[in-house]
Design a protein around this motif. Structure first.
Motif, PDB file in Angstrom:
ATOM      1  N   UNK A 319       0.840  -1.197   0.000  1.00  0.00           N
ATOM      2  CA  UNK A 319       0.000   0.000   0.000  1.00  0.00           C
ATOM      3  C   UNK A 319       0.872   1.244   0.000  1.00  0.00           C
ATOM      4  N   UNK A 320       0.358   2.291  -0.603  1.00  0.00           N
ATOM      5  CA  UNK A 320       1.052   3.574  -0.569  1.00  0.00           C
ATOM      6  C   UNK A 320       1.031   4.123   0.851  1.00  0.00           C
ATOM      7  N   UNK A 321       2.097   4.705   1.310  1.00  0.00           N
ATOM      8  CA  UNK A 321       2.104   5.295   2.666  1.00  0.00           C
ATOM      9  C   UNK A 321       1.031   6.383   2.783  1.00  0.00           C
ATOM     10  N   UNK A 322       0.486   6.477   3.991  1.00  0.00           N
ATOM     11  CA  UNK A 322      -0.555   7.478   4.226  1.00  0.00           C
ATOM     12  C   UNK A 322       0.020   8.884   4.074  1.00  0.00           C
ATOM     13  N   UNK A 323      -0.724   9.730   3.377  1.00  0.00           N
ATOM     14  CA  UNK A 323      -0.311  11.100   3.178  1.00  0.00           C
ATOM     15  C   UNK A 323       0.630  11.303   2.007  1.00  0.00           C
ATOM     16  N   UNK A 324       0.825  10.280   1.155  1.00  0.00           N
ATOM     17  CA  UNK A 324       1.737  10.397   0.022  1.00  0.00           C
ATOM     18  C   UNK A 324       1.151  11.349  -1.020  1.00  0.00           C
ATOM     19  N   UNK A 325       2.048  12.081  -1.694  1.00  0.00           N
ATOM     20  CA  UNK A 325       1.638  13.075  -2.678  1.00  0.00           C
ATOM     21  C   UNK A 325       2.038  12.604  -4.075  1.00  0.00           C
ATOM     22  N   UNK A 326       1.118  12.755  -5.015  1.00  0.00           N
ATOM     23  CA  UNK A 326       1.381  12.450  -6.418  1.00  0.00           C
ATOM     24  C   UNK A 326       1.662  13.755  -7.145  1.00  0.00           C
ATOM     25  N   UNK A 327       2.831  13.821  -7.794  1.00  0.00           N
ATOM     26  CA  UNK A 327       3.179  15.010  -8.556  1.00  0.00           C
ATOM     27  C   UNK A 327       2.448  14.956  -9.895  1.00  0.00           C
ATOM     28  N   UNK A 328       1.620  15.959 -10.151  1.00  0.00           N
ATOM     29  CA  UNK A 328       0.850  16.037 -11.391  1.00  0.00           C
ATOM     30  C   UNK A 328       1.119  17.403 -12.001  1.00  0.00           C
ATOM     31  N   UNK A 329       2.088  17.432 -12.907  1.00  0.00           N
ATOM     32  CA  UNK A 329       2.468  18.713 -13.473  1.00  0.00           C
ATOM     33  C   UNK A 329       3.171  19.556 -12.423  1.00  0.00           C
ATOM     34  N   UNK A 330       2.644  20.752 -12.207  1.00  0.00           N
ATOM     35  CA  UNK A 330       3.217  21.663 -11.223  1.00  0.00           C
ATOM     36  C   UNK A 330       2.501  21.595  -9.881  1.00  0.00           C
ATOM     37  N   UNK A 331       1.575  20.666  -9.730  1.00  0.00           N
ATOM     38  CA  UNK A 331       0.842  20.568  -8.479  1.00  0.00           C
ATOM     39  C   UNK A 331       1.022  19.176  -7.896  1.00  0.00           C
ATOM     40  N   UNK A 332       0.702  19.053  -6.637  1.00  0.00           N
ATOM     41  CA  UNK A 332       0.746  17.783  -5.949  1.00  0.00           C
ATOM     42  C   UNK A 332      -0.593  17.472  -5.319  1.00  0.00           C
ATOM     43  N   UNK A 333      -1.083  16.265  -5.492  1.00  0.00           N
ATOM     44  CA  UNK A 333      -2.365  15.853  -4.912  1.00  0.00           C
ATOM     45  C   UNK A 333      -2.105  14.682  -3.984  1.00  0.00           C
ATOM     46  N   UNK A 334      -2.791  14.690  -2.866  1.00  0.00           N
ATOM     47  CA  UNK A 334      -2.627  13.623  -1.895  1.00  0.00           C
ATOM     48  C   UNK A 334      -3.428  12.405  -2.365  1.00  0.00           C
ATOM     49  N   UNK A 335      -2.794  11.230  -2.363  1.00  0.00           N
ATOM     50  CA  UNK A 335      -3.429  10.028  -2.887  1.00  0.00           C
ATOM     51  C   UNK A 335      -3.238   8.883  -1.905  1.00  0.00           C
ATOM     52  N   UNK A 336      -4.020   7.873  -2.112  1.00  0.00           N
ATOM     53  CA  UNK A 336      -3.848   6.602  -1.418  1.00  0.00           C
ATOM     54  C   UNK A 336      -4.118   5.494  -2.419  1.00  0.00           C
ATOM     55  N   UNK A 337      -3.640   4.306  -2.145  1.00  0.00           N
ATOM     56  CA  UNK A 337      -3.841   3.206  -3.080  1.00  0.00           C
ATOM     57  C   UNK A 337      -2.882   2.085  -2.782  1.00  0.00           C
ATOM     58  N   UNK A 338      -2.697   1.209  -3.783  1.00  0.00           N
ATOM     59  CA  UNK A 338      -1.860   0.038  -3.576  1.00  0.00           C
ATOM     60  C   UNK A 338      -1.372  -0.471  -4.920  1.00  0.00           C
ATOM     61  N   UNK A 339      -0.320  -1.302  -4.848  1.00  0.00           N
ATOM     62  CA  UNK A 339       0.241  -1.979  -6.014  1.00  0.00           C
ATOM     63  C   UNK A 339       0.244  -3.467  -5.701  1.00  0.00           C
ATOM     64  N   UNK A 340      -0.425  -4.250  -6.541  1.00  0.00           N
ATOM     65  CA  UNK A 340      -0.556  -5.683  -6.285  1.00  0.00           C
ATOM     66  C   UNK A 340      -0.009  -6.456  -7.480  1.00  0.00           C
ATOM     67  N   UNK A 341       0.664  -7.603  -7.232  1.00  0.00           N
ATOM     68  CA  UNK A 341       1.207  -8.396  -8.345  1.00  0.00           C
ATOM     69  C   UNK A 341       0.092  -9.184  -9.049  1.00  0.00           C
ATOM     70  N   UNK A 342       0.280  -9.433 -10.349  1.00  0.00           N
ATOM     71  CA  UNK A 342      -0.601 -10.288 -11.140  1.00  0.00           C
ATOM     72  C   UNK A 342       0.189 -11.536 -11.505  1.00  0.00           C
ATOM     73  N   UNK A 343      -0.313 -12.682 -11.120  1.00  0.00           N
ATOM     74  CA  UNK A 343       0.417 -13.931 -11.328  1.00  0.00           C
ATOM     75  C   UNK A 343      -0.341 -14.829 -12.291  1.00  0.00           C
ATOM     76  N   UNK A 344       0.425 -15.671 -12.987  1.00  0.00           N
ATOM     77  CA  UNK A 344      -0.147 -16.618 -13.914  1.00  0.00           C
ATOM     78  C   UNK A 344      -0.651 -17.858 -13.202  1.00  0.00           C
TER      79      UNK A 344
END
Length: 617
Positions: A319-344
């Motif tokens: 999971x993304x750490x709480x309070x993480x910021x995504x850089x979008x152009x010249x601005x930053x937006x606070x996001x949350x989410x996760x990255x999960x593996x896809x297996x065969x």
């Protein structure tokens, strides 16, 4: 053309080609066999005619050497034994011919001049016998005995010998044959100069020679294989269609999601991105884009540094750490989410999926929904309070009308009696009659005012409809949540599976609220206050019970529990239970109360089931 028709056409073509191949192979085999047998017959006949000419030359040589008739006849018996077709031998002179040896057949008379050259002679009567002559020797040949054992066999040949010049039939050999499908034929000439007899060789091919069984088996086999292949192809096509449909549905779900979803391969390249992801990252993200160059995350000052390499290369869901910021152009937006593996299917890593949500809009939506829910709860509570006040006012008007109607009726009665008494002799009739009539008039006016008051406060009939009883209880518990927590009351709820009843939702919640508030008042002095709420089915519908562990119902109040203005509370009007029972009866149910066996009071509300549910039972 439909797929079954195409499959049937392909089967017919395949079966037809196989059957045609079988029949063509049979034709070739029969033709090759016939050609071989015809060549053998032609060769045998040619050899035997050469043997006949050799016999003629041998006898001519013996006769030229002066061998006597007796010795020549004795020699013939030995010489002709291998040649059954030579049936007689003659020694001819200028005037007559003499038969030598023992002939197999008596030769016909043949008037032919002698010649030193070999010659072929045919008797005047046509038949299978013909003669070969040289000098004074003549041999007779029976054409019927030329083939011998060759006439028998599984498929004997038919042959016809003709005279060389006249085409007269010498011998026709035709074996017996059944039903014939076709006839093979060839014309040849026997290979000797002296006996160039034309021969026609033929063979009848019976119907049984054709591969009917093999063709039938081939047709059935191709039909079975074709059906199997068709079903396999149909199954594969259905599986592929189902897979494509499933992929389309999955892609539709992904595209319809409000969260940003990006599917990656094992090299972090984009394979699928929904519109929310393109909007959140402000990038079109075509397939093949390296997401690590598009999504740049930045930790806030209160966080530890964000390890991008560890995050992108993780083989486990992270999971993304709480309070993480995504850089979008010249601005930053606070996001949350996760990255999960896809297996065969074998557990191998095939890619990853990234899910992102902007925290700001989510928090705003949650706050808006919370405020909206609190607003609806306040409006609902205010509506119930308003209805409760109106109902209480109606009960008060009805009680007052009931209390005032009796003395007013008595005033009218007494006034009428006084009017009659004043009719005695010598009364001041004018004044008494005026006073009594005024009393009657005022009493009638009071009665009329009370009637109008009752009509004004009378409630409209309940508007019943299918209502969720459990939901109504939960709504009331929500309204009383603050008081329950303030008093430390434990609520024990036991509900049946979502019962539907015929009830007016507002009146139903008003009854439940009244019962719950009475229970709250009863357990205020109890050390461990408990209120039990249960819903169970009964024969006519559903029963709601509200039970408390308070002091219970006082004996002096119990007989008049549902009578207006009956109360054990200080300052109470005594109209709540009366109003609740009236509302319950107006919805086709009833309300009752009693002391529980283990202490406290229990009030039971009975309501009819939903009309459709009752009909199905």
């Amino acid at each position: 053309m439909t797929r079954p028709a195409i499959a049937a056409l392909l089967w017919l073509v395949l079966a037809g080609m196989g059957v045609a191949g079988l029949f063509l192979s049979t034709v070739n085999r029969v033709r090759e066999t016939f050609d071989t047998d015809a060549r053998i017959l032609h060769r045998v006949l040619s050899q035997r005619m050469e043997q006949q000419e050799a016999v003629l030359n041998a006898l001519d040589a013996l006769e030229q050497q002066g061998v006597g008739v007796v010795a020549l006849g004795t020699y013939l018996n030995t010489l002709l034994r291998p040649y059954p077709q030579v049936v007689a031998v003659e020694q001819c002179f200028a005037q007559s011919c003499q038969v030598l040896g023992t002939p197999a057949e008596q030769p016909p008379v043949l008037a032919t001049p002698l010649s030193s050259q070999p010659a072929l002679h045919w008797p005047e009567e046509d038949g299978p016998l013909y003669a070969l002559s040289q000098n004074r020797v003549r041999i007779w040949v029976d054409a019927r005995r030329l083939t011998g054992a060759l006439d028998s066999g599984a498929a004997p040949l038919t042959y016809t010998l003709f005279q060389p010049k006249t085409a007269t039939i010498v011998v026709a050999h035709t074996p017996e044959a059944g039903a014939v499908s076709r006839t093979l034929r060839v014309d040849k000439v026997l290979g000797t100069t002296l006996q160039p007899l034309p021969i026609r060789i033929s063979r009848s091919v019976p119907w049984s020679a054709w591969p009917w069984v093999e063709a039938t088996l081939w047709t059935l086999l191709t039909a079975g294989l074709g059906a199997l292949v068709f079903r396999l192809l149909e199954s594969r096509r259905n599986v592929q269609r189902a897979l494509l449909d499933e992929r389309a549905r999955a892609a539709g779900v992904v595209h319809a999601a409000s969260e940003a979803i990006v599917a990656l391969d094992d090299g972090h390249r984009v394979t699928l991105a929904n519109p929310a992801a393109r909007a959140a990252l402000a990038h079109p993200m075509p397939p093949g884009t390296d997401l690590r160059t598009v999504a740049t995350f930045q930790a806030t000052l209160s966080q530890a540094p964000f390890d991008a390499a560890s995050f992108w290369n993780s083989d486990q869901p992270v999971a993304l750490p709480e309070g993480l910021t995504l850089r979008r152009g010249h601005e930053g937006v606070q996001v949350e989410g996760s990255l999960a593996p896809l297996r065969g299917a074998g557990g191998e890593l095939r890619g990853r999926v990234l899910i992102l949500r902007e925290v700001g809009p989510l928090q705003r939506r949650m706050l808006e929904r919370l405020e909206d829910g609190e607003r609806r709860v306040r409006e609902h509570e205010e509506m119930l309070a308003h209805v409760s006040r109106l109902s209480t006012l109606g009960e008060m008007g009805a009680g007052l009308a009931h209390e005032l109607n009796q003395p007013l009726t008595a005033i009218i009665s007494y006034g009428q009696a006084a009017a009659r008494l004043l009719e005695d002799p010598e009364p001041d009739l004018a004044r008494v009659r005026h006073a009594v009539n005024a009393s009657v008039t005022q009493a009638g006016r009071a009665a009329q005012i009370i009637v109008r008051l009752r009509q004004w406060v009378r409630r409209a009939p309940s508007q019943t409809r299918p209502t969720d009883l459990v939901q109504a209880v939960q709504n009331v518990l929500t309204l009383c949540h603050a008081d329950l927590n303030r008093l430390g009351v434990q609520v024990v709820a036991a509900y049946a599976d979502a019962p539907l009843v015929e009830a007016d939702p507002v009146h139903l919640e008003q009854i439940i609220l009244n019962l719950l508030r009475n229970a709250l008042d009863a357990v205020q002095e109890t050390p461990h206050p408990i209120i039990e709420v249960s819903i169970v089915p009964d024969a006519a519908g559903w029963t709601l019970s509200v039970r408390d562990n308070g002091p219970g119902i006082a004996p002096e109040v119990r007989p008049r529990l549902f009578t207006p203005f009956t109360t054990s509370k200080s300052g109470g009007l005594g109209l709540g239970l009366s109003l609740s029972q009236t509302l319950a009866q107006g919805m086709g149910g009833d309300l009752s109360g009693a002391n529980a066996g283990s202490g406290g009071a229990v009030f039971t509300l009975s309501l009819p089931r939903q009309a459709l549910e009752a009909a199905s039972d």
